[in-house]
Design an enzyme around this catalytic site. Structure first.
Site, short mmCIF file in Angstrom:
data_model
loop_
_atom_site.label_atom_id
_atom_site.label_comp_id
_atom_site.label_asym_id
_atom_site.label_seq_id
_atom_site.Cartn_x
_atom_site.Cartn_y
_atom_site.Cartn_z
N LYS A 177 36.54 34.47 -50.44
CA LYS A 177 36.83 33.58 -49.31
C LYS A 177 35.85 32.40 -49.39
O LYS A 177 34.69 32.51 -49.02
CB LYS A 177 36.66 34.38 -48.02
N GLU A 252 23.07 36.97 -47.61
CA GLU A 252 22.09 35.93 -47.97
C GLU A 252 22.25 34.84 -46.92
O GLU A 252 23.30 34.18 -46.86
CB GLU A 252 22.40 35.37 -49.37
N CYS A 286 19.82 26.49 -48.62
CA CYS A 286 19.21 27.55 -47.81
C CYS A 286 17.71 27.61 -48.04
O CYS A 286 16.95 27.95 -47.15
CB CYS A 286 19.86 28.89 -48.14
N GLU A 387 17.09 26.00 -38.40
CA GLU A 387 17.54 25.41 -39.67
C GLU A 387 18.36 24.15 -39.38
O GLU A 387 19.27 24.17 -38.57
CB GLU A 387 18.41 26.44 -40.39
P1 NAD Z 1 28.83 29.77 -42.31
O1 NAD Z 1 28.11 30.99 -41.87
O2 NAD Z 1 29.45 28.90 -41.28
O3 NAD Z 1 30.03 30.15 -43.30
C1 NAD Z 1 29.81 30.89 -44.48
C2 NAD Z 1 31.12 31.55 -44.88
O4 NAD Z 1 31.45 32.53 -43.90
C3 NAD Z 1 32.31 30.58 -44.94
O5 NAD Z 1 33.18 30.95 -45.98
C4 NAD Z 1 32.96 30.82 -43.59
O6 NAD Z 1 34.32 30.47 -43.57
C5 NAD Z 1 32.77 32.32 -43.42
N1 NAD Z 1 32.83 32.80 -42.04
C6 NAD Z 1 32.61 32.10 -40.89
N2 NAD Z 1 32.79 32.89 -39.83
C7 NAD Z 1 33.11 34.13 -40.29
C8 NAD Z 1 33.39 35.38 -39.68
N3 NAD Z 1 33.39 35.53 -38.35
N4 NAD Z 1 33.67 36.45 -40.46
C9 NAD Z 1 33.64 36.32 -41.82
N5 NAD Z 1 33.41 35.16 -42.46
C10 NAD Z 1 33.13 34.07 -41.71
O7 NAD Z 1 27.83 28.97 -43.23
P2 NAD Z 1 28.05 27.54 -43.89
O8 NAD Z 1 27.90 26.53 -42.80
O9 NAD Z 1 29.27 27.54 -44.73
O10 NAD Z 1 26.80 27.48 -44.87
C11 NAD Z 1 25.53 27.09 -44.48
C12 NAD Z 1 24.65 28.30 -44.21
O11 NAD Z 1 24.62 29.15 -45.35
C13 NAD Z 1 23.22 27.91 -43.95
O12 NAD Z 1 22.71 28.64 -42.87
C14 NAD Z 1 22.50 28.30 -45.24
O13 NAD Z 1 21.13 28.56 -45.09
C15 NAD Z 1 23.27 29.50 -45.64
N6 NAD Z 1 23.11 29.75 -47.08
C16 NAD Z 1 22.34 30.80 -47.48
C17 NAD Z 1 22.14 31.03 -48.84
C18 NAD Z 1 21.28 32.19 -49.30
O14 NAD Z 1 21.40 32.57 -50.47
N7 NAD Z 1 20.41 32.75 -48.48
C19 NAD Z 1 22.73 30.21 -49.78
C20 NAD Z 1 23.51 29.14 -49.33
C21 NAD Z 1 23.70 28.93 -47.97
#
Ligand code: NAD
Length: 492
Positions: A177, A252, A286, A387
């Site tokens: 996804k 993550e 991140c 963040e």
């Molecule tokens: P997000 O949490 O909004 O979305 C991440 C993914 O989860 C997307 O594919 C989204 O569609 C899906 N999602 C959203 N709601 C969901 C739900 N209720 N159930 C299941 N899936 C769902 O994050 P984002 O805005 O896409 O990315 C930015 C965030 O990701 C930042 O907080 C960043 O720090 C984090 N990030 C962490 C790492 C790591 O390795 N620690 C790496 C990259 C990004």
């Protein structure tokens, strides 16, 4: 350079077809152009993909492959990514705004990930445990069946590969996804897995809204593990659902990483590394080093260097080889970042540079925000605790090492840390006292697929990367082999 086709179809349950979900629009954040209108998945598509994935994973033609035979699929996928790296980079630059240098590196990293897990799979051993009686014992890893891979928008092809490659290596089917804003490169990757001959239905790509499609993946009874990368709040919600199903979850999540300068550091090297750590990928990382700790004696001089460096960074479209800081991923995200800087001002921050949308005419059509440095805040300000996920760093002075460590660890997150010093004893001492899954010493934001990656505290649970990642997509089964010729004594 051939351009990879932008599909109107998605791979669901082994067939490329239109999804039944609410369609998505992909925007080029450098200029606001709509680059694709995409068909998205629905919960019914998730159900079909999960069932077909379970059947495909259980088929003897996949389940019974020997490790070196399964590894060949991964090698072929890695080679195809390498061969198409320029087109994949182009697609990702147009969909995410990231510079070509970054997206080219991400495509190479994805190819390397598949090749690494092919090699790791071929060399994974199943040892016999030390003998403790008239029997031999061994623990064998078995595939889980169907795993969900949920990825964010900031480095899509690399995040996808880090989940798909070890999950396939372990013998599973994968439901991927991608984030709603950036599904194009994930679909292109799926095309390459078809070309590599991966049995259909082992990889379904299900774009759509997280709260609908992602949620349906996590809840689906056939999905036996989810690897999630994204925001901490989403990760928490996914974690609750996983706990209800007793399902293993790797998450993550977010970060607010400290990057620390000591007064004995090579200050030129430290300034360059810190600017890269916070402003590369326009801060949408991140592990961005977003809290910059500088010792009081060199504070004024070092902040001047940082500000001069930030002002020299070239902001522009990712397609221009001269650009260092591209647009943010969407206009809505850019506005969120701008609102957080406005809130920092209300908290009393000093804006050292940036702090606004650029007004150069060639940038006004894109989702740009200038590299921004703030100071004048204490570590407990919301700006230092939440963040921002944009090109915004806060500089904080410190007096001594204990005070520094207390502040650096005073956050809900524990993802990364940077240390700049020539004193290796101090580097060791400080690195061991910081709550972070990754610590860089005299470098920053360098990655190896061979090295495990994980977060502490609210930055996540579980580990990605490293050769053991394959085992994290398996279930362990212990086997006892009796060696006695005689019956067991009790029943004799
Ligand atoms: P997000 O949490 O909004 O979305 C991440 C993914 O989860 C997307 O594919 C989204 O569609 C899906 N999602 C959203 N709601 C969901 C739900 N209720 N159930 C299941 N899936 C769902 O994050 P984002 O805005 O896409 O990315 C930015 C965030 O990701 C930042 O907080 C960043 O720090 C984090 N990030 C962490 C790492 C790591 O390795 N620690 C790496 C990259 C990004």
């Amino acid at each position: 350079m051939r351009t990879l086709p932008i599909p109107d179809e998605i791979p669901v349950a082994g067939r490329w077809r239109r999804g039944r979900g609410t369609p998505l629009e992909c925007i080029d954040p450098a200029n606001g152009d709509v680059i694709a209108k995409l068909t998205a998945a629905s919960p019914a598509d998730v159900d079909e993909a999960a069932r077909a994935g379970a059947t495909a994973a259980a088929a003897p033609s996949w389940r019974d492959l020997l490790p070196h035979e399964r590894a060949r699929f991964l090698v072929r996928i890695g080679d195809l990514i390498d061969r198409h790296a320029d087109e994949l980079a182009e697609l990702q630059t147009r969909n995410t705004g990231k510079t070509r240098a970054e997206t080219r590196a991400l495509a190479s990293s994805a190819a390397g990930t598949f090749q690494f897990y092919a090699a790791a799979l071929e060399t994974t051993e199943t040892p016999l445990s030390p003998q403790r009686g008239p029997y031999l014992t061994m623990s064998v890893p078995e595939p889980i069946g169907v795993v969900g891979a949920i990825t964010p928008w900031n480095s899509p092809i690399a995040s996808d590969a880090q989940k798909i490659a070890p999950a396939l290596a372990a013998g599973n089917a994968v439901l991927l996804k991608p984030a709603e804003a950036t599904p194009l490169v994930s679909l292109a990757l799926a095309r390459l897995t078809v070309e590599a001959g991966l049995p259909p239905a082992l990889l379904s790509v299900l774009p759509g809204k997280g709260s609908v499609v992602g949620d349906a993946i996590v809840r689906h009874p056939a999905v036996g593990k989810v690897s999630f990368t994204g925001g901490t709040n989403t990760g928490r919600a996914v974690g609750h659902l996983a706990a209800d199903k007793f399902m293993p979850l790797t998450s993550e999540l977010g970060g607010k990483s400290p990057t620390i300068v000591f007064d004995d550091a090579d200050l030129d090297q430290a300034a360059a590394g810190i600017l890269f750590g916070i402003f590369s990928s326009s801060g949408q990382s991140c592990i961005a080093g977003s809290r910059i700790f500088v010792p009081e004696p060199v504070y004024g001089e070092f902040v001047e260097r940082l500000v001069a460096g930030a002002q020299r960074l070239r902001v522009g479209p990712g397609t221009d080889p001269a650009s260092q800081v591209g647009p943010l991923v969407t206009f809505a995200h850019r506005d969120r970042v701008a609102a957080m800087v406005d809130r920092a001002r209300e908290e009393g921050a000093n804006v050292l540079c940036g702090g606004r949308i650029p007004d150069a005419p060639e940038l006004t059509g894109g989702a740009y925000y200038l590299p921004t440095l703030l100071d004048g805040l204490s570590n407990d300000a919301r700006t230092c605790q939440e963040e921002i996920f944009g090109p915004v760093g806060v500089v904080l002075p410190y007096r001594d090492e204990d005070e520094l460590i207390a502040q650096a660890n005073d956050t809900i997150y524990g993802l990364a840390c940077g240390i700049w010093t020539r004193d290796y004893r101090r580097a060791w001492r400080v690195a061991r006292r910081i709550d972070a899954g990754t610590v860089w010493i005299n470098t920053y934001k360098q990655f190896s697929i061979a090295t495990p990656f994980s977060g502490m505290k609210a930055s996540g649970v579980g580990t990605d990367k490293g050769r053991d990642a394959i085992l994290r997509y398996t279930r362990q089964k212990s086997l006892y082999w009796g060696l006695d010729e005689a019956p067991l004594p009790w029943a004799r």
